[in-house]
Structure formats: C-alpha cells, structure tokens
Scaffold this motif. Structure first.
Motif, PDB file in Angstrom:
ATOM      1  N   ASN A  10     -23.228  90.505 -12.684  1.00  0.00           N
ATOM      2  CA  ASN A  10     -22.607  89.209 -12.923  1.00  0.00           C
ATOM      3  C   ASN A  10     -21.355  89.398 -13.762  1.00  0.00           C
ATOM      4  O   ASN A  10     -21.349  90.220 -14.677  1.00  0.00           O
ATOM      5  N   VAL A  12     -18.379  86.830 -15.557  1.00  0.00           N
ATOM      6  CA  VAL A  12     -17.769  85.530 -15.819  1.00  0.00           C
ATOM      7  C   VAL A  12     -16.427  85.789 -16.486  1.00  0.00           C
ATOM      8  O   VAL A  12     -16.351  86.540 -17.463  1.00  0.00           O
ATOM      9  N   THR A  13     -15.385  85.193 -15.959  1.00  0.00           N
ATOM     10  CA  THR A  13     -14.060  85.406 -16.512  1.00  0.00           C
ATOM     11  C   THR A  13     -13.288  84.098 -16.516  1.00  0.00           C
ATOM     12  O   THR A  13     -13.735  83.093 -15.949  1.00  0.00           O
ATOM     13  N   GLU A  14     -12.158  84.122 -17.167  1.00  0.00           N
ATOM     14  CA  GLU A  14     -11.322  82.928 -17.228  1.00  0.00           C
ATOM     15  C   GLU A  14     -10.184  83.030 -16.226  1.00  0.00           C
ATOM     16  O   GLU A  14      -9.705  84.128 -15.919  1.00  0.00           O
ATOM     17  N   LYS A  15      -9.764  81.900 -15.748  1.00  0.00           N
ATOM     18  CA  LYS A  15      -8.639  81.834 -14.823  1.00  0.00           C
ATOM     19  C   LYS A  15      -7.450  82.607 -15.383  1.00  0.00           C
ATOM     20  O   LYS A  15      -7.126  82.485 -16.567  1.00  0.00           O
ATOM     21  N   THR A  82      -6.970  86.016 -11.678  1.00  0.00           N
ATOM     22  CA  THR A  82      -8.074  85.362 -10.975  1.00  0.00           C
ATOM     23  C   THR A  82      -7.895  83.844 -10.948  1.00  0.00           C
ATOM     24  O   THR A  82      -7.347  83.236 -11.876  1.00  0.00           O
ATOM     25  N   ARG A  84      -9.982  80.047  -9.683  1.00  0.00           N
ATOM     26  CA  ARG A  84     -11.329  79.490  -9.549  1.00  0.00           C
ATOM     27  C   ARG A  84     -11.862  79.694  -8.127  1.00  0.00           C
ATOM     28  O   ARG A  84     -13.052  79.894  -7.912  1.00  0.00           O
ATOM     29  N   SER A  87     -14.218  82.659  -7.087  1.00  0.00           N
ATOM     30  CA  SER A  87     -15.643  82.676  -7.432  1.00  0.00           C
ATOM     31  C   SER A  87     -16.472  82.847  -6.162  1.00  0.00           C
ATOM     32  O   SER A  87     -16.332  82.066  -5.211  1.00  0.00           O
ATOM     33  N   THR A 111     -17.750  84.625 -11.383  1.00  0.00           N
ATOM     34  CA  THR A 111     -17.481  83.224 -11.702  1.00  0.00           C
ATOM     35  C   THR A 111     -16.192  83.141 -12.485  1.00  0.00           C
ATOM     36  O   THR A 111     -16.063  83.793 -13.538  1.00  0.00           O
ATOM     37  N   VAL A 112     -15.241  82.389 -11.972  1.00  0.00           N
ATOM     38  CA  VAL A 112     -13.959  82.205 -12.648  1.00  0.00           C
ATOM     39  C   VAL A 112     -13.918  80.784 -13.196  1.00  0.00           C
ATOM     40  O   VAL A 112     -13.986  79.815 -12.434  1.00  0.00           O
ATOM     41  N   LEU A 113     -13.844  80.692 -14.516  1.00  0.00           N
ATOM     42  CA  LEU A 113     -13.869  79.372 -15.163  1.00  0.00           C
ATOM     43  C   LEU A 113     -12.472  78.771 -15.299  1.00  0.00           C
ATOM     44  O   LEU A 113     -11.485  79.500 -15.341  1.00  0.00           O
TER      45      LEU A 113
END
Lengths: 113, 109
Positions: A10, A12-15, A82, A84, A87, A111-113
């Motif tokens: 998994n 998770v990263t930021e835009k 990246t 959203r 994702s 998952t790109v937040l």
C-alpha cells in the motif's frame, strides 16, 4: 515463496508527489508486465519488458509514467507529479520465455490524496 | 479500436453449470486467455486458446471462435469457492494484452 512479489503493498501519497513501485518477478522469467486496475474494472496494460528492454510501452498513459528493468529482473514503475486519477491497484506479472501463462503479483494499492 | 465485452454479473447455483461469454475486437490476435480473480487478490490463470475449438481442463472448459471474435468459459459442478470475477483477455501481436472488464460470478447455495 517463489511467486511474484511487489512492494509496497500500500502507498498513500499526496497529489504532486513522486512514487516508485517495485516488482520482483519469478526467478528466470524473462517477460515482465505492468498493469493498473481500478475498482470493478479489468487490468489495463501499461508496459511489457522482454529482458531489460521495454518491448511495448504503448499503455503508459502519459510521460509522467516511466518504468525500468536495468538488469532484466526487478522492475520499478515510476510516477511523477501524481494525480488523484492515478489511484488504482498496480499489478505486475511475469512469464517464462515462450510461455503463455502470466503469473501476477499481489499488487500495490496506490492512493493519491 | 480495441474492445472486449463480457456480462457484468452472473448468478448461479452450487452444483450447476454456467457459461461466461466474451466477444472481442482487437487490432491483432495472438491468443485468448481466461483469468479468475477473487476479491482483493491477483488474477490467476485458467486457460489459453489460440486455435478454434474447445479446451478442457477439469471442471473448466474454454471455447474460441476466431472468425466470430467469440469465446466462452464453461464452469461445471459449481462450488462456492468459484464465486469470483472472471477476466477475458486477448494478446495482441507484440504481447500487448487487452483485458475485458470482468464478469462477477456469484454462486449461491
């Protein structure tokens, strides 16, 4: 085990951030594939390696996506800036030379937040 | 363009037979594959057809008609564990694979 492994499981990263996804194919398999799969959809082809070279990269959606396989074994899928919409679950598969069956890894859920 | 069509969902009863159809239009053809994918897991290989006709492997059979761009997967003696998505995929020339959207099969007791 002796199957295809992918790390991380998994991410998770930021835009706007950069991510790397790793695939370890089955030892001795010369062909390696990357796919991405969105919920409720089939896998979408991204790129195929035969040995060290990308034999077909027609599925890469744009130039933010890049993949390497420098020694003909482990491969890394790299995604820059990246978004959203990136994702998805990124699947890696490998197959033996002349083989038809692709063996899939467990995937990396991005998952790109 | 390239297009693979499968029914979205199917339901069948334990012990029964179910046929999952797949139609395809692709730029090349180097074989048709069926994969099984349980929820949250990776796809696993079921069958491969490159010539017309029926390939049988235990409870699973797969049929191909290249002239019609058509294949089906036949599952016999259904078991609860067969509840999964079934993916039809076509290999183009150059090993570019195109997957269909998958058919979600629910096996009921």
């Amino acid at each position: 085990g002796a199957g295809v492994s992918q790390t991380p499981s998994n991410k998770v990263t930021e835009k706007g951030k950069y991510v790397e996804l790793r695939c370890d194919p089955i030892s001795g398999h010369t062909a390696l594939y990357w796919y991405r799969q969105s919920l409720g959809q089939g896998p979408e082809f991204l790129i195929y390696f035969q040995g060290t070279g990308a034999a077909d990269d027609s599925g890469l959606p744009n130039d933010r996506f890049f993949a390497v396989r420098p020694e003909g074994s482990v491969s890394t899928l790299k995604i820059q800036r990246t978004e959203r919409g990136d994702s998805a679950v990124y699947l890696c598969a490998s197959s033996a030379r002349g083989g038809n069956e692709q063996f899939f890894g467990p995937g990396t859920r991005l998952t790109v937040l | 363009g390239q297009n693979i069509d499968q029914p979205t969902e199917m339901t069948a009863t334990e012990g029964a037979i179910v046929q999952i159809n797949c139609t395809y239009q692709t730029s090349g053809f180097n074989g048709l594959f069926w994969y099984q994918q349980h929820a949250g897991e990776a796809p696993t290989f079921l069958s491969y057809n490159v010539l017309d006709g029926l390939e049988e492997k235990g409870r699973f059979s797969s049929f191909l008609s290249r002239s019609k761009g058509y294949s089906y997967l036949l599952l016999k003696e259904l078991q609860m564990k067969d509840s999964a998505s079934y993916l039809c995929a076509v290999a183009n020339y150059g090993q570019n694979f195109v997957f269909g959207p998958g058919t979600r099969l629910s096996v009921l007791p």
